[in-house]
Design a protein around this motif. Sequence first.
Motif, PDB file in Angstrom:
ATOM      1  N   VAL A  35       1.066  -1.003   0.325  1.00 20.60           N
ATOM      2  CA  VAL A  35       0.381  -0.340  -0.028  1.00 20.60           C
ATOM      3  C   VAL A  35       1.066   1.404  -0.255  1.00 20.60           C
ATOM      4  CG1 VAL A  35      -1.677   0.959   1.100  1.00 20.60           C
ATOM      5  CG2 VAL A  35      -1.584  -1.131   1.216  1.00 20.60           C
ATOM      6  N   PRO A  36       0.700   2.231  -0.723  1.00 16.78           N
ATOM      7  CA  PRO A  36       1.316   3.165  -0.897  1.00 16.78           C
ATOM      8  C   PRO A  36       1.386   4.577   0.504  1.00 16.78           C
ATOM      9  CG  PRO A  36       0.082   3.707  -2.493  1.00 16.78           C
ATOM     10  CD  PRO A  36      -0.495   1.920  -2.046  1.00 16.78           C
ATOM     11  N   ALA A  37       2.516   4.798   0.805  1.00 16.18           N
ATOM     12  CA  ALA A  37       2.525   5.387   2.360  1.00 16.18           C
ATOM     13  C   ALA A  37       3.177   4.956   2.835  1.00 16.18           C
ATOM     14  CB  ALA A  37       1.548   6.701   1.771  1.00 16.18           C
ATOM     15  N   GLY A  38       3.360   3.650   3.345  1.00 12.38           N
ATOM     16  CA  GLY A  38       3.616   2.743   4.594  1.00 12.38           C
ATOM     17  C   GLY A  38       2.169   2.669   4.912  1.00 12.38           C
ATOM     18  N   LEU A  39       0.763   2.651   4.495  1.00 14.26           N
ATOM     19  CA  LEU A  39       0.132   2.735   5.193  1.00 14.26           C
ATOM     20  C   LEU A  39      -0.958   1.216   6.001  1.00 14.26           C
ATOM     21  CD1 LEU A  39      -2.253   5.215   3.862  1.00 14.26           C
ATOM     22  CD2 LEU A  39      -1.198   5.125   5.892  1.00 14.26           C
ATOM     23  N   GLY A  40      -0.296   0.337   5.392  1.00 15.11           N
ATOM     24  CA  GLY A  40      -0.672  -1.136   5.255  1.00 15.11           C
ATOM     25  C   GLY A  40      -0.003  -1.465   6.603  1.00 15.11           C
ATOM     26  N   ARG A  41      -0.161  -3.111   6.752  1.00  7.81           N
ATOM     27  CA  ARG A  41       0.510  -3.782   8.076  1.00  7.81           C
ATOM     28  C   ARG A  41       0.913  -5.260   7.295  1.00  7.81           C
ATOM     29  NH1 ARG A  41      -3.776  -4.817  12.271  1.00  7.81           N
ATOM     30  NH2 ARG A  41      -4.162  -6.564  11.253  1.00  7.81           N
ATOM     31  N   SER A  42       2.132  -5.487   7.316  1.00 11.44           N
ATOM     32  CA  SER A  42       3.122  -6.913   7.082  1.00 11.44           C
ATOM     33  C   SER A  42       3.181  -7.157   8.320  1.00 11.44           C
ATOM     34  CB  SER A  42       4.015  -6.422   6.344  1.00 11.44           C
ATOM     35  OG  SER A  42       3.612  -5.135   5.096  1.00 11.44           O
ATOM     36  N   ARG A  43       2.690  -8.984   8.209  1.00 15.16           N
ATOM     37  CA  ARG A  43       3.560 -10.046   9.501  1.00 15.16           C
ATOM     38  C   ARG A  43       3.537 -11.041   9.168  1.00 15.16           C
ATOM     39  NH1 ARG A  43       2.516  -5.312  10.940  1.00 15.16           N
ATOM     40  NH2 ARG A  43       0.973  -5.351  13.108  1.00 15.16           N
ATOM     41  N   LEU A  44       4.581 -11.672   9.536  1.00  9.71           N
ATOM     42  CA  LEU A  44       4.351 -13.167   9.554  1.00  9.71           C
ATOM     43  C   LEU A  44       3.674 -13.903  10.571  1.00  9.71           C
ATOM     44  CD1 LEU A  44       6.808 -14.711   7.904  1.00  9.71           C
ATOM     45  CD2 LEU A  44       8.136 -14.934  10.211  1.00  9.71           C
ATOM     46  N   ILE A  45       2.830 -14.610  10.005  1.00  7.11           N
ATOM     47  CA  ILE A  45       1.973 -15.946  10.804  1.00  7.11           C
ATOM     48  C   ILE A  45       2.465 -17.010  10.962  1.00  7.11           C
ATOM     49  CG2 ILE A  45      -0.089 -15.780  10.728  1.00  7.11           C
ATOM     50  CD1 ILE A  45       0.098 -13.024  11.120  1.00  7.11           C
ATOM     51  N   ASP A  46       1.948 -17.307  12.321  1.00  6.88           N
ATOM     52  CA  ASP A  46       2.964 -19.306  12.487  1.00  6.88           C
ATOM     53  C   ASP A  46       1.396 -19.540  13.661  1.00  6.88           C
ATOM     54  OD1 ASP A  46       3.308 -21.323  12.714  1.00  6.88           O
ATOM     55  OD2 ASP A  46       5.492 -20.586  13.742  1.00  6.88           O
ATOM     56  N   ALA A  47       0.587 -20.739  12.870  1.00  9.63           N
ATOM     57  CA  ALA A  47      -0.625 -21.257  13.530  1.00  9.63           C
ATOM     58  C   ALA A  47      -0.003 -21.676  14.629  1.00  9.63           C
ATOM     59  CB  ALA A  47      -1.350 -21.227  12.485  1.00  9.63           C
ATOM     60  N   ASN A  48      -0.824 -21.856  16.203  1.00 11.54           N
ATOM     61  CA  ASN A  48      -0.844 -22.414  17.033  1.00 11.54           C
ATOM     62  C   ASN A  48      -1.314 -23.992  16.997  1.00 11.54           C
ATOM     63  OD1 ASN A  48       2.351 -21.919  17.133  1.00 11.54           O
ATOM     64  ND2 ASN A  48       1.592 -19.785  18.963  1.00 11.54           N
ATOM     65  N   GLU A  49      -2.522 -24.095  16.508  1.00 13.06           N
ATOM     66  CA  GLU A  49      -3.065 -24.626  16.532  1.00 13.06           C
ATOM     67  C   GLU A  49      -3.195 -25.229  15.449  1.00 13.06           C
ATOM     68  OE1 GLU A  49      -7.228 -23.102  18.584  1.00 13.06           O
ATOM     69  OE2 GLU A  49      -5.777 -21.641  19.304  1.00 13.06           O
ATOM     70  N   THR A  50      -3.973 -26.441  15.526  1.00 12.87           N
ATOM     71  CA  THR A  50      -4.510 -27.017  13.931  1.00 12.87           C
ATOM     72  C   THR A  50      -5.831 -27.598  13.570  1.00 12.87           C
ATOM     73  OG1 THR A  50      -4.579 -29.312  15.149  1.00 12.87           O
ATOM     74  CG2 THR A  50      -2.774 -28.673  14.520  1.00 12.87           C
ATOM     75  N   ARG A  51      -6.321 -27.816  12.465  1.00 13.20           N
ATOM     76  CA  ARG A  51      -7.766 -27.622  12.397  1.00 13.20           C
ATOM     77  C   ARG A  51      -7.725 -28.630  11.494  1.00 13.20           C
ATOM     78  NH1 ARG A  51      -8.391 -24.426  15.972  1.00 13.20           N
ATOM     79  NH2 ARG A  51      -9.828 -22.184  15.978  1.00 13.20           N
ATOM     80  N   ASP A  52      -9.457 -29.640  11.250  1.00 12.20           N
ATOM     81  CA  ASP A  52      -8.967 -30.603  10.724  1.00 12.20           C
ATOM     82  C   ASP A  52     -10.224 -29.859   9.364  1.00 12.20           C
ATOM     83  OD1 ASP A  52      -9.615 -32.662   9.275  1.00 12.20           O
ATOM     84  OD2 ASP A  52     -10.856 -33.568  11.108  1.00 12.20           O
ATOM     85  N   TYR A  53      -9.452 -29.772   8.094  1.00 14.45           N
ATOM     86  CA  TYR A  53     -10.632 -29.580   6.737  1.00 14.45           C
ATOM     87  C   TYR A  53     -11.886 -29.822   6.765  1.00 14.45           C
ATOM     88  CZ  TYR A  53      -9.232 -33.390   4.237  1.00 14.45           C
ATOM     89  OH  TYR A  53      -9.254 -34.586   2.954  1.00 14.45           O
ATOM     90  N   GLY A 132      -3.958   0.872  -8.645  1.00 14.29           N
ATOM     91  CA  GLY A 132      -4.871   2.715  -9.262  1.00 14.29           C
ATOM     92  C   GLY A 132      -5.102   3.343  -8.571  1.00 14.29           C
ATOM     93  N   GLN A 133      -5.781   4.543  -9.002  1.00 15.73           N
ATOM     94  CA  GLN A 133      -6.178   5.796  -8.029  1.00 15.73           C
ATOM     95  C   GLN A 133      -7.308   5.428  -7.443  1.00 15.73           C
ATOM     96  OE1 GLN A 133      -7.511   8.395 -11.076  1.00 15.73           O
ATOM     97  NE2 GLN A 133      -5.596  10.096 -11.460  1.00 15.73           N
ATOM     98  N   LYS A 134      -8.007   4.960  -7.509  1.00 15.05           N
ATOM     99  CA  LYS A 134      -9.078   4.334  -6.244  1.00 15.05           C
ATOM    100  C   LYS A 134      -9.154   3.089  -5.709  1.00 15.05           C
ATOM    101  CE  LYS A 134     -12.173   6.880  -9.180  1.00 15.05           C
ATOM    102  NZ  LYS A 134     -13.871   6.850 -10.021  1.00 15.05           N
ATOM    103  N   ASP A 135      -7.859   2.463  -5.925  1.00 14.79           N
ATOM    104  CA  ASP A 135      -8.092   1.218  -5.330  1.00 14.79           C
ATOM    105  C   ASP A 135      -7.243   1.049  -3.601  1.00 14.79           C
ATOM    106  OD1 ASP A 135      -7.068  -1.518  -4.050  1.00 14.79           O
ATOM    107  OD2 ASP A 135      -6.442  -2.152  -5.907  1.00 14.79           O
ATOM    108  N   GLY A 136      -5.412   1.657  -4.017  1.00 12.81           N
ATOM    109  CA  GLY A 136      -4.514   2.212  -2.922  1.00 12.81           C
ATOM    110  C   GLY A 136      -4.846   0.807  -2.172  1.00 12.81           C
ATOM    111  N   ASN A 137      -5.165  -0.442  -2.548  1.00  6.91           N
ATOM    112  CA  ASN A 137      -4.716  -1.633  -1.872  1.00  6.91           C
ATOM    113  C   ASN A 137      -3.660  -2.746  -2.228  1.00  6.91           C
ATOM    114  OD1 ASN A 137      -6.868  -1.312   0.571  1.00  6.91           O
ATOM    115  ND2 ASN A 137      -7.894  -1.574  -1.306  1.00  6.91           N
ATOM    116  N   GLY A 138      -3.042  -3.164  -1.665  1.00  6.16           N
ATOM    117  CA  GLY A 138      -2.545  -4.928  -2.418  1.00  6.16           C
ATOM    118  C   GLY A 138      -1.504  -5.402  -1.190  1.00  6.16           C
TER     119      GLY A 138
END
Length: 152
Positions: A35-53, A132-138
């Motif tokens: 996201v331009p201007a550094g407004l987004g959030r960035s993370r490294l995610i590691d789940a500590n639980e499991t799920r049975d699909y 582009g102009q109206k999105d601002g996300n990524g």
Amino acid sequence: MKPLFFFCTVCFICIFELSAQTYEVKVITSVESVVPAGLGRSRLIDANETRDYNEFTTTRTDEGKDRNKSDRGEIRLKNFDETKLLNFYNVGGIRFQNIAANDAVIESKINAMLAEGWDLAFVTSAVESDAGQKDGNGIFITRFIFRRPINP
């Protein structure tokens, strides 16, 4: 002839043992903001639980109208590690120091996983960039898929 037979038998047993190996898998995901201007959030995610699909899966057929009635709250988990990363952009534009810092943090996580006996099996990534102009996300998302043998 006996040494050749013995050698072939040992090779067969080793190959059979390797092919019968089962693994556990662990997925670590990095989400880095584009996201331009550094407004987004960035993370490294590691789940500590499991799920049975299987608990959240419905098999659809032509005759059946069965639907999985799972609540989103049953799928969601709250027990995970969230490591802060830096955004790709700041007010001045793309920030290469941030990318290098993220690489160092991700490298540290990968090294820790390797030290715990995990093997990095696959890496896959994708990007949804600013449209582009109206999105601002990524985001730039990378999944690191580790595996390690399960001892019988």
